[in-house]
Design a protein around this motif. Structure first.
Motif, PDB file in Angstrom:
ATOM      1  N   UNK A   1       0.814  -1.198   0.000  1.00 39.88           N
ATOM      2  CA  UNK A   1       0.000   0.000   0.000  1.00 39.88           C
ATOM      3  C   UNK A   1       0.855   1.259   0.000  1.00 39.88           C
ATOM      4  N   UNK A   2       1.961   1.254   0.758  1.00 39.41           N
ATOM      5  CA  UNK A   2       2.889   2.377   0.786  1.00 39.41           C
ATOM      6  C   UNK A   2       4.295   1.855   0.519  1.00 39.41           C
ATOM      7  N   UNK A   3       5.064   2.618  -0.222  1.00 39.68           N
ATOM      8  CA  UNK A   3       6.469   2.308  -0.467  1.00 39.68           C
ATOM      9  C   UNK A   3       7.274   3.367   0.272  1.00 39.68           C
ATOM     10  N   UNK A   4       7.865   2.974   1.392  1.00 40.70           N
ATOM     11  CA  UNK A   4       8.587   3.919   2.239  1.00 40.70           C
ATOM     12  C   UNK A   4       9.966   4.233   1.671  1.00 40.70           C
ATOM     13  N   UNK A   5      10.431   5.458   1.914  1.00 33.53           N
ATOM     14  CA  UNK A   5      11.808   5.800   1.566  1.00 33.53           C
ATOM     15  C   UNK A   5      12.741   4.942   2.426  1.00 33.53           C
ATOM     16  N   UNK A   6      13.984   4.815   2.025  1.00 33.34           N
ATOM     17  CA  UNK A   6      14.953   4.018   2.787  1.00 33.34           C
ATOM     18  C   UNK A   6      15.061   4.520   4.223  1.00 33.34           C
ATOM     19  N   UNK A   7      15.069   5.829   4.388  1.00 33.02           N
ATOM     20  CA  UNK A   7      15.197   6.420   5.723  1.00 33.02           C
ATOM     21  C   UNK A   7      13.988   6.100   6.599  1.00 33.02           C
ATOM     22  N   UNK A   8      12.790   6.201   6.019  1.00 31.97           N
ATOM     23  CA  UNK A   8      11.571   5.904   6.776  1.00 31.97           C
ATOM     24  C   UNK A   8      11.523   4.429   7.159  1.00 31.97           C
ATOM     25  N   UNK A   9      11.863   3.558   6.211  1.00 32.05           N
ATOM     26  CA  UNK A   9      11.863   2.113   6.467  1.00 32.05           C
ATOM     27  C   UNK A   9      12.819   1.787   7.605  1.00 32.05           C
ATOM     28  N   UNK A  10      14.026   2.341   7.542  1.00 32.67           N
ATOM     29  CA  UNK A  10      15.052   2.037   8.547  1.00 32.67           C
ATOM     30  C   UNK A  10      14.686   2.555   9.935  1.00 32.67           C
ATOM     31  N   UNK A  11      13.745   3.474  10.015  1.00 34.01           N
ATOM     32  CA  UNK A  11      13.290   3.979  11.305  1.00 34.01           C
ATOM     33  C   UNK A  11      12.434   2.957  12.042  1.00 34.01           C
ATOM     34  N   UNK A  12      11.672   2.150  11.289  1.00 29.25           N
ATOM     35  CA  UNK A  12      10.733   1.220  11.930  1.00 29.25           C
ATOM     36  C   UNK A  12      11.113  -0.251  11.800  1.00 29.25           C
ATOM     37  N   UNK A  13      12.075  -0.565  10.905  1.00 29.53           N
ATOM     38  CA  UNK A  13      12.401  -1.976  10.674  1.00 29.53           C
ATOM     39  C   UNK A  13      13.836  -2.141  10.178  1.00 29.53           C
ATOM     40  N   UNK A  14      14.313  -3.360  10.316  1.00 31.26           N
ATOM     41  CA  UNK A  14      15.636  -3.720   9.823  1.00 31.26           C
ATOM     42  C   UNK A  14      15.636  -3.625   8.295  1.00 31.26           C
ATOM     43  N   UNK A  15      16.491  -2.780   7.717  1.00 30.31           N
ATOM     44  CA  UNK A  15      16.510  -2.630   6.261  1.00 30.31           C
ATOM     45  C   UNK A  15      16.769  -3.933   5.500  1.00 30.31           C
ATOM     46  N   UNK A  16      17.410  -4.901   6.125  1.00 31.95           N
ATOM     47  CA  UNK A  16      17.680  -6.184   5.484  1.00 31.95           C
ATOM     48  C   UNK A  16      16.373  -6.894   5.118  1.00 31.95           C
TER      49      UNK A  16
END
Length: 79
Positions: free
Chosen positions: A55-70
Motif C-alpha cells: 500500500x505504501x512504499x517507504x523511503x529508505x530512511x523511513x523504512x530504517x526507522x521502523x524496521x531492519x533494512x535487510x
C-alpha cells in the motif's frame, strides 16, 4: 520522511501531500523479527508507485526507522 502510494491509494494524485503514521507489524519473508518494537514514523506521500505490491512504499530512511533494512518488505499498519 517520504513515501509513495500504490495504485489503490493514489486516486489520481488526491493522496499526494497527505501525512501518515506508519508502524511495522511483522515479516513477509524469512528475516526474523524485522520490526523495531514500538517504533513509528510519519511520512508524507510525494509520489505514485504503480505496480507496488503493498500500500505504501517507504523511503529508505523511513523504512530504517521502523524496521531492519535487510528485511526489504514488511507488513505495515498506517493511519
Amino acid at each position: 520522511m517520504i513515501a509513495a502510494a500504490s495504485d489503490p491509494l493514489w486516486n489520481n494524485g488526491a493522496i499526494c501531500g497527505k501525512m501518515f503514521t506508519v508502524k511495522c507489524m511483522g515479516a513477509t519473508n524469512p528475516v526474523p523479527h524485522p520490526c523495531y518494537d514500538g517504533k513509528e514514523v510519519t511520512v508524507k506521500i510525494v509520489d505514485h508507485c504503480p505496480g507496488c505490491g503493498g500500500t505504501l512504499d517507504l523511503s529508505k530512511e523511513a523504512f530504517a526507522t521502523i524496521a531492519n533494512p535487510v528485511a526489504g518488505v514488511i507488513k505495515i499498519e498506517y493511519w
